[in-house]
Structures are given as structure tokens and as C-alpha cells.
Design a protein around this motif. Structure first.
Motif, PDB file in Angstrom:
ATOM      1  N   PRO A 374       0.806  -1.234   0.000  1.00 39.96           N
ATOM      2  CA  PRO A 374       0.000   0.000   0.000  1.00 39.96           C
ATOM      3  C   PRO A 374       0.833   1.275   0.000  1.00 39.96           C
ATOM      4  O   PRO A 374       0.502   2.243  -0.687  1.00 39.96           O
ATOM      5  CB  PRO A 374      -0.826  -0.113   1.280  1.00 39.96           C
ATOM      6  N   GLU A 375       1.900   1.291   0.776  1.00 40.24           N
ATOM      7  CA  GLU A 375       2.696   2.515   0.895  1.00 40.24           C
ATOM      8  C   GLU A 375       3.407   2.837  -0.414  1.00 40.24           C
ATOM      9  O   GLU A 375       3.508   4.005  -0.807  1.00 40.24           O
ATOM     10  CB  GLU A 375       3.714   2.379   2.030  1.00 40.24           C
ATOM     11  N   LEU A 376       3.906   1.819  -1.092  1.00 39.56           N
ATOM     12  CA  LEU A 376       4.550   2.036  -2.395  1.00 39.56           C
ATOM     13  C   LEU A 376       3.540   2.590  -3.393  1.00 39.56           C
ATOM     14  O   LEU A 376       3.824   3.553  -4.118  1.00 39.56           O
ATOM     15  CB  LEU A 376       5.148   0.731  -2.921  1.00 39.56           C
ATOM     16  N   VAL A 377       2.347   2.011  -3.420  1.00 38.27           N
ATOM     17  CA  VAL A 377       1.297   2.475  -4.325  1.00 38.27           C
ATOM     18  C   VAL A 377       0.923   3.919  -4.002  1.00 38.27           C
ATOM     19  O   VAL A 377       0.747   4.756  -4.889  1.00 38.27           O
ATOM     20  CB  VAL A 377       0.066   1.554  -4.233  1.00 38.27           C
ATOM     21  N   ARG A 378       0.797   4.215  -2.712  1.00 36.76           N
ATOM     22  CA  ARG A 378       0.446   5.580  -2.286  1.00 36.76           C
ATOM     23  C   ARG A 378       1.461   6.593  -2.790  1.00 36.76           C
ATOM     24  O   ARG A 378       1.101   7.702  -3.209  1.00 36.76           O
ATOM     25  CB  ARG A 378       0.367   5.627  -0.759  1.00 36.76           C
ATOM     26  N   LYS A 379       2.747   6.227  -2.776  1.00 35.15           N
ATOM     27  CA  LYS A 379       3.783   7.154  -3.217  1.00 35.15           C
ATOM     28  C   LYS A 379       3.684   7.457  -4.707  1.00 35.15           C
ATOM     29  O   LYS A 379       4.102   8.525  -5.157  1.00 35.15           O
ATOM     30  CB  LYS A 379       5.165   6.587  -2.868  1.00 35.15           C
ATOM     31  N   PHE A 380       3.149   6.516  -5.467  1.00 38.66           N
ATOM     32  CA  PHE A 380       2.878   6.783  -6.879  1.00 38.66           C
ATOM     33  C   PHE A 380       1.651   7.686  -7.028  1.00 38.66           C
ATOM     34  O   PHE A 380       1.641   8.624  -7.832  1.00 38.66           O
ATOM     35  CB  PHE A 380       2.638   5.480  -7.637  1.00 38.66           C
ATOM     36  N   VAL A 381       0.629   7.406  -6.241  1.00 44.23           N
ATOM     37  CA  VAL A 381      -0.644   8.114  -6.391  1.00 44.23           C
ATOM     38  C   VAL A 381      -0.509   9.593  -6.034  1.00 44.23           C
ATOM     39  O   VAL A 381      -1.163  10.452  -6.641  1.00 44.23           O
ATOM     40  CB  VAL A 381      -1.753   7.439  -5.550  1.00 44.23           C
ATOM     41  N   VAL A 382       0.330   9.919  -5.065  1.00 45.29           N
ATOM     42  CA  VAL A 382       0.496  11.334  -4.686  1.00 45.29           C
ATOM     43  C   VAL A 382       1.119  12.145  -5.818  1.00 45.29           C
ATOM     44  O   VAL A 382       1.109  13.384  -5.781  1.00 45.29           O
ATOM     45  CB  VAL A 382       1.352  11.496  -3.398  1.00 45.29           C
ATOM     46  N   LYS A 383       1.633  11.478  -6.837  1.00 42.56           N
ATOM     47  CA  LYS A 383       2.171  12.162  -8.011  1.00 42.56           C
ATOM     48  C   LYS A 383       1.067  12.516  -9.009  1.00 42.56           C
ATOM     49  O   LYS A 383       1.343  12.814 -10.168  1.00 42.56           O
ATOM     50  CB  LYS A 383       3.251  11.304  -8.678  1.00 42.56           C
ATOM     51  N   LYS A 384      -0.178  12.418  -8.541  1.00 39.47           N
ATOM     52  CA  LYS A 384      -1.354  12.866  -9.305  1.00 39.47           C
ATOM     53  C   LYS A 384      -1.570  12.036 -10.568  1.00 39.47           C
ATOM     54  O   LYS A 384      -1.719  12.580 -11.668  1.00 39.47           O
ATOM     55  CB  LYS A 384      -1.233  14.353  -9.642  1.00 39.47           C
ATOM     56  N   ILE A 385      -1.609  10.723 -10.393  1.00 40.98           N
ATOM     57  CA  ILE A 385      -1.873   9.841 -11.519  1.00 40.98           C
ATOM     58  C   ILE A 385      -3.378   9.639 -11.689  1.00 40.98           C
ATOM     59  O   ILE A 385      -4.170   9.859 -10.768  1.00 40.98           O
ATOM     60  CB  ILE A 385      -1.175   8.481 -11.346  1.00 40.98           C
TER      61      ILE A 385
END
Length: 492
Positions: A374-385
Motif C-alpha cells: 500500500p505505501e509504495l502504491v500511495r507514493k505513486f498516487v500522490v504524483k497525481k496519476i
């Protein structure tokens, strides 16, 4: 039957309930009871018993749940279950420590202890969150919607609370004071279900109209790496890309290591794919392998995005490698571990969180196992994908619970981030998942097919995406505090 003679049956029952709850059969409700036998077991045990039965429960539950890893690597499966079983000792010993002084504090603290252990097991070189208890609820969309606030750790916390309720009902044998527990249990289910119903019917995700084609080649993972099959593998995906283009796809996705080669270092394939992509005018995402010309000692599990008429390829290197499969944990620190053969690869981890762009959409690509974090995915999502792509090859495990458990983890990632997930798997299950964690279209396992679907619209950024895993970190902190307090009290 004496207390000690009940311990083995209780351990076995808990292990079986745990494993069945993870099966893709709608049996996740068994997770509401799986810890109950453990609470009874821990009522009267010594420290030695807590260590022994903690490890035994970990060993049995992991063997029953992860047996399918042996299809890919028997030594790797053995190594995994032997190490993963150690984490359960932490919960057993800490519960025993607190229980000696106070049953109330042991019971109240148990959700924090359990989640803290899951958090520890999910991080670091040995990170393996595959069997976090929350995954058992992934097929119940109405239950899991509150993960947009708490992440998957919040669901695990909730499940332990439910187990406490049933434990106390059985312990107090439904006496008058059980009414409070029964009412609490009803409330425990009513709140997430009410929120789930509200969330599922409020602002349902719209269709973007962006049409993707997921190429499920259904190639035998053992056959595709043989030299004699290389040309046939190339022809297979070449023809599937052509078919997807003819059916008006806007974006074409191939699964993990679909090329079965080092694409950027294989001149013929690279040239032919470039000419094809130029001719159809559609971007294609390839799963492949790679190495840098400047350092041939480092090999990567990679994803390449090929745009029409563009010579350079966008690339992403897998960051979170599978322990004992893609890399031996701690081998860089202890080189002798390289000499132990688990049947594993020897890949290097990527460092860049690449964001790909296609037709105005921004997306991240998770390779295989990375969807479990989850944390790895979250770090991608905060990049506004706008959406998430997961490419994988679960063919190593056959038609076992493994590929379905992997799919279910993606449902939780969708809810946590409110981003649609586009999943392309070599042998299945390929799927499109909306931001509510519902599968809108999917393939069957072990079939060659192309799945066409429109990408669902993303929803607003979630509390979890903004602030991260507060539940896990809070549980870790409280577990540390309880441990210190009761270690001091044990000396008094």
C-alpha cells in the motif's frame, strides 16, 4: 481434556480457519473467527509455550496458505514459510507478557499487537504482506470502503476487534454481560456496512472512454524462456498487438516479462515492435527485462512504454522485489547467501518512481508483487496519476489460490487510493477494477485472450493517500509502549 492438551487442536483450528479465509471462494467471513482459538490458547501458557505455539501457528497457517509457491520454487517456499512463521511469535509473546498482568489490557491491546506485527512483516527487505488479514475481506466491497481512511491495516484492526467480540461471547457463555458484547459486535458490522452502502451508491465512477487492450498471451512461463520458443513468443504478441489495434484500442498493455528477452538489447525485436507501433499509431506498454550498458552486473524487471514515432522508450524498473524468488534477502550485506540456491533470480531494485503519460493520462506501473504494498502504491498516487497499471506473470503458480489472492490485493489498493487499476496477467486473471474495488471486467485463468475495456474515472484523493498508514504506525507505537510498560511491571 487438560488446558495443555487443547493447545495443539486450537492451533490447528486457527491455522485452518486462517488458510480457508484466504481462498477465493467467498470464505473471507471465516476471518471473523480465526483468532478466537488463539485467545483461548493464550489464556494459560508459559513463555516457552507462547514461543512454540506462536511459531507452530505461523508455520501451519503459512504452509496451508502459501503451498502454491512450491510450483515455482520448493526451496523458496520452504525458506519463506520458515521465516514468515517467526513473526507470529511476536504477537504470541507480547500477548502472553501483557496477559500475565491483565486480561483486560491484553484483549484491548491485541488489535494493536496484531497490526504492529503485520506492519513489521510488510516492510523492509523481507517485506511480505501477502497474508495480511485484511486481504480476506477484499471480495466484500461493502465492508472494505473505509480503507480510504485507514488503509488495509484498518481492516485488519477491525477484524481483530470482531474476533475479540466472538471470543468474549464464548468465554462468558452468553451470560447477561454478553449483551454488551453482542451489541458491540452488531455495531462493529453496522458501521462499516452502512458506510460501504453509502459510498458505493454515492457518485459512482464514470467511464473515461479511454479504451485499453490487455493482452493475456497465456504463455507457459517455463516454455517462454527457452531459446526454441523465442520466435513463437514474438509472433504471438506481434499478432495480438495487431488484433488489438484493429479493434480500436487507445492503449495496448502486455504482461510482465512478455517479451521474454532484454527488449532494448534485442535489435530485431526492438526494430520490429517499433515499426509496428509506428504503423498502428497506438502506444504499447511492454513487460521485459533490462540491464544498463554501463553496469551489466545489475539486471532489472522492467516495463517499457513505446510511443509511435518516438525513438526513446520510457522505462520503469521494479522497486519491490520478491524475497527468495527475484533476490535473496540481505545477500548484499552477507555475500555468502548468494551461494544458497533457492531457485531465485538475482535482480536489482529500481529507484525511480516513474510516471508514464499516454493521451493526456498519467499512470504508474506496478510489476507483479508490488501491488501488495500500500505505501509504495500511495507514493505513486500522490504524483497525481489517473490510474494504475499492474502487469504480472502468475503462471508460475498454476491455477491455485495464488493468482486470485494477488488479484484481491488490487481491490484494496483501488479503494485506498480511489484510483482504477488495470491488471494485465500472462495467464490470468487480467481485470479492470474501479475505484470502489469492484471488478468491472475480467478474464478467466489459463486462457489466451484480449480484454478490451474503458478505464473508469478516478475519484478524489483519499485521506489515506494524503496522510499514509496512520493505523499501522499508531499500532506500532502503542505496541512499543505496552511492551515497555509490561516489561517493567513484570520485574515488579
Amino acid at each position: 481434556m487438560s488446558t495443555s492438551s487443547k493447545n495443539l487442536p486450537l492451533t490447528l483450528i486457527a491455522s485452518i480457519l486462517f488458510a480457508i479465509a484466504f481462498l477465493p471462494l467467498g470464505t473471507g467471513f471465516l476471518a471473523y473467527f480465526t483468532i478466537v482459538p488463539l485467545f483461548f490458547l493464550l489464556e494459560k501458557v508459559t513463555l516457552t509455550d507462547a514461543i512454540f505455539y506462536g511459531y507452530l501457528f505461523g508455520l501451519l497457517s503459512n504452509i496451508f496458505s502459501l503451498f502454491w509457491i512450491a510450483n515455482a520454487t520448493l526451496p523458496g517456499m520452504v525458506g519463506a514459510v520458515l521465516i514468515l512463521a517467526l513473526y507470529n511469535i511476536i504477537f504470541f509473546v507480547l500477548y502472553w507478557l501483557i496477559r500475565r498482568k491483565s486480561l483486560t489490557w491484553a484483549v484491548v491491546g491485541s488489535p494493536f499487537l496484531w497490526v504492529a506485527v503485520e506492519w513489521i512483516r510488510s516492510h523492509g527487505t523481507l517485506g511480505f504482506p501477502w497474508l495480511n488479514l485484511s486481504h480476506t475481506q477484499a471480495s466484500y466491497p461493502v465492508i472494505i470502503q473505509f480503507a480510504e481512511f485507514t488503509g488495509e491495516m484498518g481492516i485488519s484492526f477491525w477484524l481483530v476487534l470482531v474476533n475479540i467480540g466472538f471470543y468474549l461471547l464464548l468465554k462468558w457463555k452468553f451470560k447477561r454481560k454478553s449483551i454488551v458484547i453482542l451489541a458491540s459486535l452488531i455495531l462493529l458490522f453496522a458501521v462499516p456496512i452502512a458506510w460501504g452502502i453509502h459510498r458505493l451508491h454515492k457518485n459512482p465512477p464514470e467511464d473515461t472512454g479511454f479504451r485499453v487492450a490487455l493482452l493475456q498471451g497465456n504463455v507457459d512461463p517455463y516454455l517462454k524462456w527457452t531459446k526454441s520458443f523465442q520466435k513463437e513468443n514474438f509472433r504471438l504478441y506481434y499478432s495480438m498487438i495487431q488484433e488489438a489495434a484493429e479493434k480500436k484500442a487507445d492503449f495496448i498493455i502486455l504482461p510482465e516479462t512478455a517479451t521474454a528477452s532484454y527488449l532494448t538489447h534485442t535489435r530485431y525485436e526492438l526494430r520490429e515492435y517499433r515499426q509496428l507501433v509506428d504503423s498502428i499509431g497506438i502506444p504499447v506498454l511492454f513487460g521485459s527485462l533490462d540491464f544498463r550498458d554501463t553496469d551489466r552486473r545489475r539486471y532489472y524487471n522492467a516495463a517499457f512504454l513505446m510511443h509511435p514515432t518516438r525513438r526513446t522508450l520510457d522505462r520503469y524498473y521494479k522497486i519491490q522485489l520478491v524475497p527468495f524468488s527475484e533476490k535473496t534477502p540481505l545477500a548484499d550485506s552477507f555475500p555468502f547467501l548468494y551461494d544458497i540456491d533457492f531457485g531465485q533470480g538475482n535482480f536489482s531494485s529500481g529507484t525511480e518512481k516513474t510516471i508514464f503519460r499516454v493521451d493526456g493520462y498519467r499512470f504508474a506501473t506496478l510489476i507483479c508483487f508490488e501491488a501488495m504494498f500500500p505505501e509504495l502504491v500511495r507514493k505513486f498516487v500522490v504524483k497525481k496519476i489517473d490510474f494504475i497499471v499492474n502487469i504480472t506473470n502468475d503462471g508460475w503458480f498454476g491455477n491455485t489460490p495464488g493468482p486470485y489472492q494477488h488479484l484481491f490485493a488490487c481491490l484494496l489498493r483501488a479503494v485506498e487510493t480511489r484510483r482504477p487499476i488495470i491488471r494485465c496477467a500472462n495467464t490470468g486473471v487480467s481485470a479492470v477494477i474501479d475505484p470502489m474495488g469492484r471488478i468491472t471486467s475480467r478474464t478467466k485463468y489459463n486462457e489466451k485472450t484480449i480484454l478490451f475495456a474503458n478505464v473508469p474515472q478516478k475519484l478524489k484523493t483519499t485521506f489515506y493517500t494524503r496522510y499514509g498508514d496512520i493505523t499501522g504506525k499508531l499500532s506500532l507505537s502503542i505496541t512499543g509502549a505496552l511492551s515497555i510498560i509490561f516489561l517493567i511491571l513484570a520485574r515488579v
